[in-house]
Design a protein around this motif. Structure first.
Motif, PDB file in Angstrom:
ATOM      1  N   GLN A  47     -11.310 -19.057  -0.877  1.00 37.71           N
ATOM      2  CA  GLN A  47     -10.751 -18.465   0.334  1.00 37.71           C
ATOM      3  C   GLN A  47      -9.338 -17.930   0.073  1.00 37.71           C
ATOM      4  O   GLN A  47      -8.959 -16.867   0.572  1.00 37.71           O
ATOM      5  CB  GLN A  47     -10.714 -19.499   1.467  1.00 37.71           C
ATOM      6  N   SER A  57     -18.602 -15.298   4.276  1.00 37.96           N
ATOM      7  CA  SER A  57     -19.208 -16.622   4.135  1.00 37.96           C
ATOM      8  C   SER A  57     -19.343 -16.972   2.658  1.00 37.96           C
ATOM      9  O   SER A  57     -19.333 -16.086   1.794  1.00 37.96           O
ATOM     10  CB  SER A  57     -20.588 -16.680   4.804  1.00 37.96           C
ATOM     11  N   LYS A 122     -15.202 -14.300  11.690  1.00 34.03           N
ATOM     12  CA  LYS A 122     -14.172 -14.737  10.750  1.00 34.03           C
ATOM     13  C   LYS A 122     -13.199 -13.606  10.438  1.00 34.03           C
ATOM     14  O   LYS A 122     -11.970 -13.789  10.466  1.00 34.03           O
ATOM     15  CB  LYS A 122     -14.808 -15.247   9.463  1.00 34.03           C
ATOM     16  N   GLU A 126      -9.207 -13.491  11.531  1.00 31.68           N
ATOM     17  CA  GLU A 126      -8.165 -13.365  10.516  1.00 31.68           C
ATOM     18  C   GLU A 126      -7.333 -12.103  10.726  1.00 31.68           C
ATOM     19  O   GLU A 126      -6.120 -12.108  10.510  1.00 31.68           O
ATOM     20  CB  GLU A 126      -8.791 -13.364   9.128  1.00 31.68           C
ATOM     21  N   HIS A 193     -15.448 -18.497  14.849  1.00 30.43           N
ATOM     22  CA  HIS A 193     -14.444 -18.866  13.844  1.00 30.43           C
ATOM     23  C   HIS A 193     -13.114 -19.111  14.548  1.00 30.43           C
ATOM     24  O   HIS A 193     -12.802 -18.490  15.569  1.00 30.43           O
ATOM     25  CB  HIS A 193     -14.269 -17.753  12.804  1.00 30.43           C
ATOM     26  N   CYS A 195      -8.826 -19.872  13.538  1.00 28.01           N
ATOM     27  CA  CYS A 195      -7.813 -19.903  12.484  1.00 28.01           C
ATOM     28  C   CYS A 195      -6.433 -19.857  13.127  1.00 28.01           C
ATOM     29  O   CYS A 195      -6.285 -19.414  14.267  1.00 28.01           O
ATOM     30  CB  CYS A 195      -8.004 -18.746  11.500  1.00 28.01           C
TER      31      CYS A 195
END
Length: 213
Positions: A47, A57, A122, A126, A193, A195
């Motif tokens: 990552q 993924s 995701k 981000e 997701h 973050c």
């Protein structure tokens, strides 16, 4: 107080087209903890290493003497490199991470392209988190992300920001949604997701719920 359930884990065994298990292997009681910690190290390393490639993924499959990594990214060229040089570097680095595990295991890396970046919770989370760290107006960032995902074919999207939004002294929570996101319907395909966005004024949590059908 509400009881929150991860929408991906809630649907793993029910919805056929939902995101699959991220790890596929069997281990006895002695090896289970070792393999679990090993998976965590591999995921954290990849990552961080492949952040610019847009990792969607990472699936880990194990056999007796082989570890297969299936990496789904939006920019596969950055992972493979010229003539596959970057892949060889990744294999060597991962081999060092698992050197303490007894038994020799070969590593196979398979890179797959994810063509629609606006249909991944995701990548959306981000991107929103990164733009917030650059002090961009949070409403414009969130509304732009939702508009792009809906135009790309998503049935609905919900984005939740919580923390010191816009540099406010008191943390608050704001929710933005468009379309339908039926979290209680198990048949619906939901990508999720969360973050952090580490802004100058403080921590902002970003959660993205994306309904794909």
């Amino acid at each position: 107080m509400g009881q929150k359930v991860n929408p991906i884990g809630f649907r793993l065994e029910t919805v056929k087209n939902s995101p699959e298990w991220q790890s596929s292997w069997y281990a006895n009681t002695k090896q289970y903890g070792i393999y679990l910690l090993e998976d965590k190290k591999i995921r954290d390393y990849l990552q961080k290493k492949l952040y610019s490639a847009g990792v969607v993924s990472l699936k880990i499959e194990r056999s007796v003497k082989k570890i297969k990594l299936i990496i789904v990214v939006s920019r596969p060229g950055l992972v493979i490199g010229r003539g596959g040089k970057e892949l060889e570097v990744l294999k060597k680095d991962i081999q060092k991470l698992i050197a303490k595990v007894p038994g020799k295991q070969s590593i196979e890396i398979q890179v797959e392209e994810f063509k629609h970046a606006d249909l991944s919770a995701k990548l959306i989370a981000e991107k929103v988190a990164y733009q917030l760290t650059k002090r961009m107006p949070y409403r414009r960032v969130v509304l732009s992300a939702m508009e792009k995902s809906i135009s790309a074919g998503a049935k609905g999207i919900k984005i939740i920001l919580s923390g010191r939004i816009n540099g406010s002294e008191i943390g608050r929570r704001e929710k933005f949604s468009e379309g339908k996101v039926p979290l209680s319907t198990i048949r619906s395909i939901i990508d999720y997701h969360e973050c952090p966005s580490l802004t100058r004024s403080g921590y902002i949590g970003v959660k993205v719920y994306l309904c794909l059908g």
